[in-house]
Design an enzyme around this catalytic site. Structure first.
Site: not given
Ligand code: GNR
Ligand code: NI
Length: 158
Positions: A39, A81, A123-124, A127
């Protein structure tokens, strides 16, 4: 960059430490609860996470070369995100995730996350494999979000 995979870190150098410090600052400034190196334009397998977004000491997690060891259960919650500003959607994810990798110092660590932490970990990790939460959506929700993003970016507003 966001759609491509990230490469493993082969050696934890001062440059890597500077990158991690920069990612933590960027995450807290956003504010966000997680941030992957991809990111900030660096295709390396590193992410940081802090469910308190910097509001509580000792909650910062740094993962270098993270791997998903175990997943279990399901959860449906809204997810956003920092790289997809202005949009959130309900994303189906496992409710528990165990991640192993190296910490900031290169020592092995294994952390179990449930609920939001499990969601954040996945989520990470997504990415680092070039996947965004919108890639996990199906049907009308996905079409609607992608249509809005296309329209906004065509008019230079995104
Ligand atoms: O800040 C973030 N909040 C979030 C809320 C729910 C599920 C995942 C996230 S990660 C996100 C920050 C981000 O984009 N990390 O890649
Ligand atoms: Ni994200």
């Amino acid at each position: 960059m966001l759609h491509g995979p990230a490469a493993p870190v082969s050696e934890i150098t001062p440059d890597i430490h500077r990158l991690i410090d920069d990612m933590v600052q960027t995450m807290y400034a956003a504010p966000g609860i997680g941030l992957a190196a991809t990111q900030v334009g660096v295709p390396l397998r590193i992410f940081v996470a802090d469910l308190s977004a910097g509001n509580r000491a000792g909650e910062l997690i740094t993962f270098i070369n993270p791997e998903l060891l175990e997943i279990e259960g399901t959860q449906h919650e809204d997810e956003g995100c920092l790289s997809v500003p202005g949009f959130t959607a309900n994303v189906l994810r496992p409710s528990r995730a165990v991640v192993k990798g190296l910490d900031r110092n290169g020592d092995p660590q294994q952390i179990e996350g449930t609920g939001l932490l499990a969601r954040c970990f996945q989520h990470e990790l997504d990415h680092l494999d070039g996947r965004l939460f919108v890639d996990r959506l199906r049907g009308l929700t996905k079409d609607q979000i992608l249509r809005k993003i296309r329209k906004l970016s065509k008019s230079g507003k995104w």
